[in-house]
Scaffold this active site. Structure first.
Site, PDB file in Angstrom:
ATOM      1  N   ASP A   1      -1.763  -0.829   6.065  1.00  0.00           N
ATOM      2  CA  ASP A   1      -1.934  -0.141   7.350  1.00  0.00           C
ATOM      3  C   ASP A   1      -3.388   0.044   7.749  1.00  0.00           C
ATOM      4  O   ASP A   1      -3.669   0.715   8.756  1.00  0.00           O
ATOM      5  CB  ASP A   1      -1.268   1.251   7.283  1.00  0.00           C
ATOM      6  CG  ASP A   1      -1.992   2.193   6.343  1.00  0.00           C
ATOM      7  OD1 ASP A   1      -2.550   3.194   6.819  1.00  0.00           O
ATOM      8  OD2 ASP A   1      -2.019   1.931   5.132  1.00  0.00           O
TER       9      ASP A   1
ATOM     10  N   ASP B   1      -0.094   5.203   0.959  1.00  0.00           N
ATOM     11  CA  ASP B   1      -0.323   6.161   2.043  1.00  0.00           C
ATOM     12  C   ASP B   1      -0.406   5.453   3.391  1.00  0.00           C
ATOM     13  O   ASP B   1      -1.202   4.521   3.572  1.00  0.00           O
ATOM     14  CB  ASP B   1      -1.628   6.926   1.804  1.00  0.00           C
ATOM     15  CG  ASP B   1      -1.611   7.728   0.519  1.00  0.00           C
ATOM     16  OD1 ASP B   1      -1.471   8.951   0.598  1.00  0.00           O
ATOM     17  OD2 ASP B   1      -1.720   7.122  -0.565  1.00  0.00           O
TER      18      ASP B   1
ATOM     19  N   ASP C   1       0.880  -1.157   0.000  1.00  0.00           N
ATOM     20  CA  ASP C   1       0.000   0.000   0.000  1.00  0.00           C
ATOM     21  C   ASP C   1       0.928   1.220   0.000  1.00  0.00           C
ATOM     22  O   ASP C   1       2.139   1.094   0.228  1.00  0.00           O
ATOM     23  CB  ASP C   1      -0.876  -0.026   1.253  1.00  0.00           C
ATOM     24  CG  ASP C   1      -1.726   1.220   1.392  1.00  0.00           C
ATOM     25  OD1 ASP C   1      -2.455   1.562   0.447  1.00  0.00           O
ATOM     26  OD2 ASP C   1      -1.624   1.881   2.445  1.00  0.00           O
TER      27      ASP C   1
END
Length: 224
Positions: free
Chosen positions: A173, A10, A8
Site C-alpha cells: 500500500d 499495516d 505487507d
C-alpha cells in the site's frame, strides 16, 4: 513449484491506524501534552512508523514546551510498549481478507508476510486477528539487519514460505512496497482501500486491487 503471494501488513491486510495513533497519543499524554494526533486526519502518518507519528505530534506543541534530550528515543520505546499492550483494540482486517487468503490456499498458492513492523509485534497482531496460521513465513523490520525497501527481507519472506522469488509478487500500500518489488524484480499490486486510497495509483503499480475478492484471480493470472 507453487507461486507465492507476499503481503505487507499495516494498511494492506489490516487498518491498524487507530491503535498506532492511540499508542502515540499515549506517549504525549504521559508528558502532559494531551492527544496531539487525530485517528482519522493523521491515519496516513501512522503507516509511516512510530517515529513519524512522534515527530508530527512534537511539531504541534507550543514553543514554550521544551522536550528533554533523548525524548524521541524514550517515547518511541514507550510507544512500542503501549502498542503491544493494546495492539488490536481498533484494528480490523479489511473486508474479504480471510476469504481471499483461504481461496489462495485452496488454489495452491503459498502465502507469506513481509512488513516493516517489528517481527514480534507482527506475530502478535496476526495471531490476535486470527490469520497467523495462514502464512508460511513472516519477516519483520528487525528480522534481518535490513528492512524494506531493501529486497533481502522480501526474498527471505518468500523462502520462509517455501517459494521462489521468480514465482512471486507483492501486495502492498506504499511507495516502500513498490520500491521493494522493483528491487526484488517482481510485480507489485497496490491496494486502493489503504490509507492513501485511489491516490496510490500515482505510483504506477503493475495492478491496483480494489477489493480482496479480486486477489485470487490476480494471483492466477500472474502466477499461473
Amino acid at each position: 513449484m507453487a507461486g507465492t503471494v507476499v503481503f505487507d501488513l499495516d494498511g494492506t491486510l489490516a487498518d491498524t491506524s487507530g491503535d498506532l495513533i492511540a499508542a502515540a497519543n499515549g506517549c504525549f499524554r504521559a508528558r502532559g501534552l494531551g492527544d496531539l494526533l487525530d485517528p482519522v486526519a493523521d491515519a496516513l502518518t501512522a503507516f509511516h512508523g512510530g517515529r513519524a507519528m512522534l515527530r508530527l505530534g512534537y511539531g504541534r506543541i507550543g514553543p514554550d514546551v521544551l522536550l528533554p534530550p533523548g525524548a524521541e528515543d524514550k517515547d518511541y520505546q514507550r510507544l512500542l510498549d503501549h502498542y503491544a499492550d493494546h495492539i488490536a483494540v481498533h484494528t480490523r482486517l479489511y473486508p474479504g481478507v480471510t476469504e481471499a487468503l483461504q481461496q489462495l490456499q485452496d488454489d495452491g498458492f503459498l502465502l507469506t508476510v513481509c512488513t516493516n513492523k517489528p517481527e514480534g509485534l507482527a506475530e502478535m497482531l496476526l495471531r490476535e486477528l486470527g490469520i497467523r496460521g495462514m502464512f508460511g513465513g513472516l519477516i519483520g523490520a528487525d528480522t534481518l539487519p535490513v528492512r524494506k525497501p531493501d529486497p533481502r527481507p522480501y526474498r527471505a519472506a518468500v523462502e520462509a514460505a517455501g517459494g521462489e522469488v521468480a514465482q512471486s509478487f507483492l501486495l502492498g500500500d506504499t511507495d516502500t512496497d513498490r520500491k521493494t518489488a522493483r528491487a526484488a524484480g517482481v510485480r507489485i499490486a497496490l491496494v486502493s482501500f489503504g490509507p492513501e486510497g485511489q491516490g496510490i495509483s500515482r505510483l504506477d503499480p503493475d495492478a491496483m486491487l480494489d477489493r480482496f475478492a479480486d486477489l485470487p484471480e490476480l494471483a492466477r493470472r500472474w502466477l499461473g
